[in-house]
Design a protein around this motif. Structure first.
Motif, PDB file in Angstrom:
ATOM      1  N   ALA A  93       0.826  -1.215   0.000  1.00  0.00           N
ATOM      2  CA  ALA A  93       0.000   0.000   0.000  1.00  0.00           C
ATOM      3  C   ALA A  93       0.857   1.261   0.000  1.00  0.00           C
ATOM      4  N   GLY A  94       2.172   1.094  -0.108  1.00  0.00           N
ATOM      5  CA  GLY A  94       3.040   2.270  -0.202  1.00  0.00           C
ATOM      6  C   GLY A  94       3.548   2.780   1.131  1.00  0.00           C
ATOM      7  N   HIS A  95       3.572   1.926   2.138  1.00  0.00           N
ATOM      8  CA  HIS A  95       4.078   2.313   3.459  1.00  0.00           C
ATOM      9  C   HIS A  95       5.194   1.354   3.890  1.00  0.00           C
ATOM     10  N   PRO A  96       6.295   1.294   3.126  1.00  0.00           N
ATOM     11  CA  PRO A  96       7.316   0.285   3.399  1.00  0.00           C
ATOM     12  C   PRO A  96       7.947   0.402   4.788  1.00  0.00           C
ATOM     13  N   LEU A  97       8.142   1.617   5.265  1.00  0.00           N
ATOM     14  CA  LEU A  97       8.763   1.762   6.583  1.00  0.00           C
ATOM     15  C   LEU A  97       7.815   1.303   7.700  1.00  0.00           C
ATOM     16  N   ASP A  98       6.528   1.525   7.485  1.00  0.00           N
ATOM     17  CA  ASP A  98       5.555   1.074   8.491  1.00  0.00           C
ATOM     18  C   ASP A  98       5.429  -0.450   8.493  1.00  0.00           C
ATOM     19  N   ALA A  99       5.848  -1.077   7.397  1.00  0.00           N
ATOM     20  CA  ALA A  99       5.765  -2.536   7.314  1.00  0.00           C
ATOM     21  C   ALA A  99       6.874  -3.212   8.119  1.00  0.00           C
ATOM     22  N   VAL A 100       7.994  -2.509   8.288  1.00  0.00           N
ATOM     23  CA  VAL A 100       9.185  -3.130   8.893  1.00  0.00           C
ATOM     24  C   VAL A 100       8.922  -3.706  10.289  1.00  0.00           C
ATOM     25  N   PRO A 101       8.289  -2.969  11.212  1.00  0.00           N
ATOM     26  CA  PRO A 101       8.071  -3.551  12.546  1.00  0.00           C
ATOM     27  C   PRO A 101       7.262  -4.842  12.500  1.00  0.00           C
ATOM     28  N   HIS A 102       6.343  -4.925  11.568  1.00  0.00           N
ATOM     29  CA  HIS A 102       5.522  -6.142  11.480  1.00  0.00           C
ATOM     30  C   HIS A 102       6.346  -7.308  10.930  1.00  0.00           C
ATOM     31  N   PHE A 103       7.213  -7.026   9.954  1.00  0.00           N
ATOM     32  CA  PHE A 103       8.092  -8.084   9.447  1.00  0.00           C
ATOM     33  C   PHE A 103       9.028  -8.576  10.553  1.00  0.00           C
ATOM     34  N   LYS A 104       9.577  -7.631  11.307  1.00  0.00           N
ATOM     35  CA  LYS A 104      10.492  -8.011  12.395  1.00  0.00           C
ATOM     36  C   LYS A 104       9.772  -8.852  13.443  1.00  0.00           C
ATOM     37  N   ARG A 105       8.561  -8.432  13.782  1.00  0.00           N
ATOM     38  CA  ARG A 105       7.791  -9.148  14.810  1.00  0.00           C
ATOM     39  C   ARG A 105       7.465 -10.571  14.335  1.00  0.00           C
ATOM     40  N   ALA A 106       7.125 -10.714  13.067  1.00  0.00           N
ATOM     41  CA  ALA A 106       6.825 -12.049  12.529  1.00  0.00           C
ATOM     42  C   ALA A 106       8.044 -12.961  12.676  1.00  0.00           C
ATOM     43  N   HIS A 107       9.213 -12.420  12.382  1.00  0.00           N
ATOM     44  CA  HIS A 107      10.438 -13.231  12.490  1.00  0.00           C
ATOM     45  C   HIS A 107      10.740 -13.578  13.940  1.00  0.00           C
ATOM     46  N   GLU A 108      10.527 -12.607  14.841  1.00  0.00           N
ATOM     47  CA  GLU A 108      10.763 -12.882  16.272  1.00  0.00           C
ATOM     48  C   GLU A 108       9.835 -13.976  16.785  1.00  0.00           C
ATOM     49  N   LEU A 109       8.591 -13.919  16.363  1.00  0.00           N
ATOM     50  CA  LEU A 109       7.595 -14.867  16.864  1.00  0.00           C
ATOM     51  C   LEU A 109       7.769 -16.268  16.293  1.00  0.00           C
ATOM     52  N   ASP A 110       8.215 -16.355  15.043  1.00  0.00           N
ATOM     53  CA  ASP A 110       8.313 -17.654  14.372  1.00  0.00           C
ATOM     54  C   ASP A 110       9.655 -17.721  13.643  1.00  0.00           C
ATOM     55  N   PRO A 111      10.749 -17.787  14.428  1.00  0.00           N
ATOM     56  CA  PRO A 111      12.081 -17.640  13.823  1.00  0.00           C
ATOM     57  C   PRO A 111      12.468 -18.741  12.837  1.00  0.00           C
ATOM     58  N   GLU A 112      11.819 -19.899  12.928  1.00  0.00           N
ATOM     59  CA  GLU A 112      12.196 -20.983  12.004  1.00  0.00           C
ATOM     60  C   GLU A 112      11.403 -20.935  10.698  1.00  0.00           C
ATOM     61  N   ASN A 113      10.539 -19.963  10.570  1.00  0.00           N
ATOM     62  CA  ASN A 113       9.826 -19.798   9.300  1.00  0.00           C
ATOM     63  C   ASN A 113      10.637 -18.822   8.447  1.00  0.00           C
ATOM     64  N   TRP A 114      11.480 -19.358   7.619  1.00  0.00           N
ATOM     65  CA  TRP A 114      12.414 -18.525   6.844  1.00  0.00           C
ATOM     66  C   TRP A 114      11.740 -17.812   5.689  1.00  0.00           C
ATOM     67  N   SER A 115      10.511 -18.178   5.387  1.00  0.00           N
ATOM     68  CA  SER A 115       9.826 -17.457   4.315  1.00  0.00           C
ATOM     69  C   SER A 115       9.552 -16.015   4.737  1.00  0.00           C
ATOM     70  N   TYR A 116       9.456 -15.749   6.042  1.00  0.00           N
ATOM     71  CA  TYR A 116       9.206 -14.373   6.478  1.00  0.00           C
ATOM     72  C   TYR A 116      10.407 -13.471   6.187  1.00  0.00           C
ATOM     73  N   PRO A 117      11.587 -13.754   6.729  1.00  0.00           N
ATOM     74  CA  PRO A 117      12.695 -12.837   6.416  1.00  0.00           C
ATOM     75  C   PRO A 117      13.074 -12.826   4.947  1.00  0.00           C
ATOM     76  N   ARG A 118      12.961 -13.955   4.278  1.00  0.00           N
ATOM     77  CA  ARG A 118      13.340 -13.959   2.856  1.00  0.00           C
ATOM     78  C   ARG A 118      12.373 -13.112   2.039  1.00  0.00           C
ATOM     79  N   GLN A 119      11.076 -13.240   2.314  1.00  0.00           N
ATOM     80  CA  GLN A 119      10.103 -12.447   1.575  1.00  0.00           C
ATOM     81  C   GLN A 119      10.242 -10.968   1.930  1.00  0.00           C
ATOM     82  N   ALA A 120      10.466 -10.677   3.208  1.00  0.00           N
ATOM     83  CA  ALA A 120      10.607  -9.276   3.615  1.00  0.00           C
ATOM     84  C   ALA A 120      11.810  -8.638   2.920  1.00  0.00           C
ATOM     85  N   LEU A 121      12.903  -9.360   2.855  1.00  0.00           N
ATOM     86  CA  LEU A 121      14.098  -8.798   2.223  1.00  0.00           C
ATOM     87  C   LEU A 121      13.896  -8.611   0.724  1.00  0.00           C
ATOM     88  N   SER A 122      13.083  -9.462   0.127  1.00  0.00           N
ATOM     89  CA  SER A 122      12.839  -9.317  -1.309  1.00  0.00           C
ATOM     90  C   SER A 122      12.029  -8.061  -1.612  1.00  0.00           C
TER      91      SER A 122
END
Lengths: 115, 179
Positions: free
Chosen positions: B118-147
């Protein structure tokens, strides 16, 4: 699933989640989950947080944008059944593609990336 | 979806719409580049020694990369008689556990993806980080976020994926095939 409000009518809840509110609880397919304490208010809405709490579905929020996301039901495992639920994904042209249209054929659903 | 935690992951669905193998690592054999063809070298050959060692460890769990394709071909040829086809109860048993943290991670990631699109990339970052913290073995989260990182914006997610793989456990990146 994304929500712009945590106060939804039963019909809005059904459209968003697939769960239909009935006298016996929240029902989907052949399952019903009792919802003690979750009632339709006088204005016709349901408290989604109370519903989600009863269903074991987490709610993530973004107050700045007034958005919430309802997560999947927590449980023993991701799959509660081996039967595939509805999957509709965009194709390369942006059109909705229903995986169920492939019934009668074997399907290998492969998640892949080009990097 | 289906408990996929990385790519490549595959799920088998039979003619009746029943899952007969749950989400699992689904590599296909990678052809060796022909000498002098100008084909790119494998990524591991172009990185620093520490990262190369880590990549070697990550990929060691994938074993023989012909196994998955061999199994797919057997299923195509033999259908329900294939020894690789699993009973419904076993499919459910092998599917990934979904504790409350993993379910909340999925919700956080969905919010992040929506805000990014929706055009708010910086606002998305905390949610991506939180997803990784909560489910660290789901590598699709950090890989998709970095893409989704926009070099013009220059945001980062506060971690390097390879460092995270080393911290959380290299063998979680590509869980070994049970077949």
């Amino acid at each position: 699933m994304l929500l712009e409000s945590l106060d939804l009518t039963p019909e809005e809840l059904r459209r968003s989640t697939g769960w239909e509110i009935k006298p016996e609880g929240a029902c989907k397919d052949d399952r019903c989950v009792p919802l003690p304490g979750v009632e339709t208010r006088a204005d016709g809405t349901i408290d989604v947080r109370a519903f989600a709490d009863r269903m074991g579905m987490p709610v993530a929020g973004d107050e700045t944008h007034g958005l919430w996301a309802l997560g999947p039901q927590a449980g023993a495992s991701v799959l509660q059944s081996a039967q595939v639920s509805e999957i509709v994904l965009p194709d390369f042209a942006g059109n909705a593609f229903d995986v169920a249209s492939l019934r009668g054929r074997k399907v290998l659903l492969l998640a892949w990336a080009s990097w | 979806m289906f408990g996929m935690t990385n790519v490549p992951f595959g799920v088998w669905i039979d003619e009746s719409g029943t899952i007969v193998r749950p989400a699992e690592v689904g590599f296909a054999p990678r052809p060796e580049p022909v000498a002098g063809s100008g084909a790119p070298r494998p990524a591991a050959a172009n990185v620093d020694p520490r990262s190369a060692e880590l990549i070697k460890t990550i990929t060691s769990t994938t074993g023989d990369r012909t196994r998955y394709m061999t199994a797919v071909r057997d299923w195509v040829a033999n259908g329900g008689r294939s020894s690789y086809v699993l009973a419904p109860d076993e499919v459910v048993r092998r599917s990934r556990p979904q504790p409350p943290e993993a379910a909340l991670a999925a919700a956080e990631f969905e919010l992040g993806q929506h805000l990014h699109r929706a055009g708010h990339p910086l606002d998305a970052v905390p949610h991506f980080k939180r997803a990784h913290e909560l489910d660290p073995e789901n590598w699709s989260y950090p890989r998709q976020a970095l893409s989704l990182v926009d070099p013009e914006v220059g945001q980062n997610y506060g971690y390097d994926v390879l460092d995270e793989v080393a911290r959380i456990g290299p063998t979680t990146f590509y869980p070994p095939l049970e077949m």
